[in-house]
Design a protein around this motif. Structure first.
Motif, PDB file in Angstrom:
ATOM      1  N   PRO A  42      43.807  -2.968  16.883  1.00  0.00           N
ATOM      2  CA  PRO A  42      43.202  -2.332  15.553  1.00  0.00           C
ATOM      3  C   PRO A  42      42.074  -1.467  16.119  1.00  0.00           C
ATOM      4  O   PRO A  42      41.396  -0.900  14.970  1.00  0.00           O
ATOM      5  N   PHE A  43      41.749  -0.895  17.373  1.00  0.00           N
ATOM      6  CA  PHE A  43      40.752  -0.156  17.594  1.00  0.00           C
ATOM      7  C   PHE A  43      40.704   1.084  17.254  1.00  0.00           C
ATOM      8  O   PHE A  43      40.002   1.933  17.488  1.00  0.00           O
ATOM      9  N   ASP A  44      42.031   1.570  16.576  1.00  0.00           N
ATOM     10  CA  ASP A  44      42.375   3.028  16.547  1.00  0.00           C
ATOM     11  C   ASP A  44      41.688   3.331  15.049  1.00  0.00           C
ATOM     12  O   ASP A  44      41.588   4.359  14.745  1.00  0.00           O
ATOM     13  N   ASP A  45      41.350   2.162  14.497  1.00  0.00           N
ATOM     14  CA  ASP A  45      40.601   2.324  13.008  1.00  0.00           C
ATOM     15  C   ASP A  45      38.913   2.368  13.207  1.00  0.00           C
ATOM     16  O   ASP A  45      38.320   1.419  13.801  1.00  0.00           O
ATOM     17  N   VAL A  46      38.335   3.188  13.051  1.00  0.00           N
ATOM     18  CA  VAL A  46      36.870   3.515  13.132  1.00  0.00           C
ATOM     19  C   VAL A  46      36.162   2.501  12.272  1.00  0.00           C
ATOM     20  O   VAL A  46      35.103   2.067  12.814  1.00  0.00           O
ATOM     21  N   ARG A  47      36.704   1.975  11.400  1.00  0.00           N
ATOM     22  CA  ARG A  47      35.986   0.935  10.416  1.00  0.00           C
ATOM     23  C   ARG A  47      35.998  -0.394  11.498  1.00  0.00           C
ATOM     24  O   ARG A  47      35.031  -1.058  11.288  1.00  0.00           O
ATOM     25  N   VAL A  48      37.076  -0.577  12.216  1.00  0.00           N
ATOM     26  CA  VAL A  48      36.888  -1.713  12.962  1.00  0.00           C
ATOM     27  C   VAL A  48      35.948  -1.535  14.381  1.00  0.00           C
ATOM     28  O   VAL A  48      35.193  -2.694  14.345  1.00  0.00           O
ATOM     29  N   ARG A  49      35.923  -0.366  14.761  1.00  0.00           N
ATOM     30  CA  ARG A  49      35.124  -0.392  15.835  1.00  0.00           C
ATOM     31  C   ARG A  49      33.652  -0.481  15.194  1.00  0.00           C
ATOM     32  O   ARG A  49      32.692  -0.975  15.797  1.00  0.00           O
ATOM     33  N   ARG A  50      33.345   0.090  14.102  1.00  0.00           N
ATOM     34  CA  ARG A  50      31.950  -0.028  13.314  1.00  0.00           C
ATOM     35  C   ARG A  50      31.833  -1.330  13.166  1.00  0.00           C
ATOM     36  O   ARG A  50      30.408  -2.008  13.514  1.00  0.00           O
ATOM     37  N   GLU A  81      26.887  -9.864   8.703  1.00  0.00           N
ATOM     38  CA  GLU A  81      27.665  -9.907   7.323  1.00  0.00           C
ATOM     39  C   GLU A  81      28.113  -8.554   6.795  1.00  0.00           C
ATOM     40  O   GLU A  81      29.353  -8.402   6.234  1.00  0.00           O
ATOM     41  N   LYS A  82      27.894  -7.404   7.543  1.00  0.00           N
ATOM     42  CA  LYS A  82      28.355  -6.220   7.469  1.00  0.00           C
ATOM     43  C   LYS A  82      29.741  -6.161   7.889  1.00  0.00           C
ATOM     44  O   LYS A  82      30.739  -5.495   7.114  1.00  0.00           O
ATOM     45  N   PRO A  83      30.241  -6.746   8.957  1.00  0.00           N
ATOM     46  CA  PRO A  83      31.878  -6.454   9.220  1.00  0.00           C
ATOM     47  C   PRO A  83      32.694  -7.423   8.386  1.00  0.00           C
ATOM     48  O   PRO A  83      33.933  -6.697   8.256  1.00  0.00           O
ATOM     49  N   LEU A 119      32.800  -4.123  14.784  1.00  0.00           N
ATOM     50  CA  LEU A 119      32.659  -4.759  16.053  1.00  0.00           C
ATOM     51  C   LEU A 119      31.275  -4.575  16.535  1.00  0.00           C
ATOM     52  O   LEU A 119      30.400  -5.295  16.926  1.00  0.00           O
ATOM     53  N   MET A 120      30.682  -3.199  16.265  1.00  0.00           N
ATOM     54  CA  MET A 120      29.363  -2.747  16.650  1.00  0.00           C
ATOM     55  C   MET A 120      28.218  -3.593  16.047  1.00  0.00           C
ATOM     56  O   MET A 120      27.283  -4.013  16.462  1.00  0.00           O
ATOM     57  N   HIS A 121      28.405  -3.782  14.652  1.00  0.00           N
ATOM     58  CA  HIS A 121      27.320  -4.387  13.853  1.00  0.00           C
ATOM     59  C   HIS A 121      27.520  -6.175  14.215  1.00  0.00           C
ATOM     60  O   HIS A 121      26.512  -6.830  14.053  1.00  0.00           O
ATOM     61  N   ALA A 122      28.927  -6.554  14.685  1.00  0.00           N
ATOM     62  CA  ALA A 122      28.729  -7.851  14.942  1.00  0.00           C
ATOM     63  C   ALA A 122      28.311  -8.369  16.436  1.00  0.00           C
ATOM     64  O   ALA A 122      28.171  -9.623  16.569  1.00  0.00           O
ATOM     65  N   ILE A 123      27.962  -7.663  17.236  1.00  0.00           N
ATOM     66  CA  ILE A 123      27.286  -8.007  18.601  1.00  0.00           C
ATOM     67  C   ILE A 123      25.838  -8.051  18.474  1.00  0.00           C
ATOM     68  O   ILE A 123      25.171  -7.209  18.154  1.00  0.00           O
ATOM     69  N   ASP A 124      25.542  -9.309  18.691  1.00  0.00           N
ATOM     70  CA  ASP A 124      24.021  -9.732  18.810  1.00  0.00           C
ATOM     71  C   ASP A 124      23.475  -9.214  20.139  1.00  0.00           C
ATOM     72  O   ASP A 124      23.364  -9.976  20.817  1.00  0.00           O
ATOM     73  N   ARG A 125      22.960  -7.946  20.500  1.00  0.00           N
ATOM     74  CA  ARG A 125      22.659  -7.538  21.749  1.00  0.00           C
ATOM     75  C   ARG A 125      21.148  -8.255  22.080  1.00  0.00           C
ATOM     76  O   ARG A 125      20.956  -8.286  23.307  1.00  0.00           O
ATOM     77  N   LYS A 126      20.212  -8.491  21.308  1.00  0.00           N
ATOM     78  CA  LYS A 126      19.305  -9.307  21.474  1.00  0.00           C
ATOM     79  C   LYS A 126      19.442 -10.687  22.278  1.00  0.00           C
ATOM     80  O   LYS A 126      18.809 -11.149  23.064  1.00  0.00           O
ATOM     81  N   ALA A 127      20.410 -11.261  21.460  1.00  0.00           N
ATOM     82  CA  ALA A 127      20.816 -12.721  21.980  1.00  0.00           C
ATOM     83  C   ALA A 127      21.371 -12.547  23.341  1.00  0.00           C
ATOM     84  O   ALA A 127      21.212 -13.504  24.188  1.00  0.00           O
ATOM     85  N   PHE A 128      22.112 -11.385  23.703  1.00  0.00           N
ATOM     86  CA  PHE A 128      22.719 -11.364  25.284  1.00  0.00           C
ATOM     87  C   PHE A 128      21.681 -11.161  25.963  1.00  0.00           C
ATOM     88  O   PHE A 128      21.544 -11.707  27.039  1.00  0.00           O
ATOM     89  N   ILE A 129      20.703 -10.322  25.530  1.00  0.00           N
ATOM     90  CA  ILE A 129      19.467 -10.013  26.646  1.00  0.00           C
ATOM     91  C   ILE A 129      18.607 -11.393  26.868  1.00  0.00           C
ATOM     92  O   ILE A 129      18.451 -11.644  28.029  1.00  0.00           O
TER      93      ILE A 129
END
Length: 97
Positions: free
Chosen positions: A39-47, A92-94, A49-59
């Motif tokens: 599904p990654f050929d759809d820019v909406r899916v990629r966006r 919530e955005k995804p 996904l980017m909002h769904a990643i909690d980078r602070k939690a990873f760090i």
């Protein structure tokens, strides 16, 4: 060849035998997707996904709070553009995409 587990920095500061120095390290954690395949050929899916990643939690969780959010181009390299605020964590955005 034997493999050794990583020393958790949180256990070292109380040990007088060690001195912990925290500095910049060239190591990076990154991931990539192939945007030619569904599904990654759809820019909406990629966006989404980017909002769904909690980078602070990873760090905080994986890097014990010792990392910094960056980009594909390291901060100290020519061509670096700070895009860290473009896709803030918003679970919530995804759901609305």
């Amino acid at each position: 060849m034997p493999r050794f587990g990583a020393v958790r920095t949180s256990s070292v500061p109380g040990d007088k035998r060690f001195t912990v120095e925290i500095g910049i390290h060239p190591g990076r954690a990154s991931w990539a997707i192939n945007n030619k395949h569904k599904p990654f050929d759809d820019v909406r899916v990629r966006r989404a996904l980017m909002h769904a990643i909690d980078r602070k939690a990873f760090i905080d969780g994986v890097l014990e709070g010792l990392g910094k959010r960056s980009a594909a181009t390291p901060r100290d390299r020519a061509g670096y553009v700070d895009l860290t605020g473009v896709y803030p964590y918003n679970p919530e955005k995804p759901k609305r995409c």
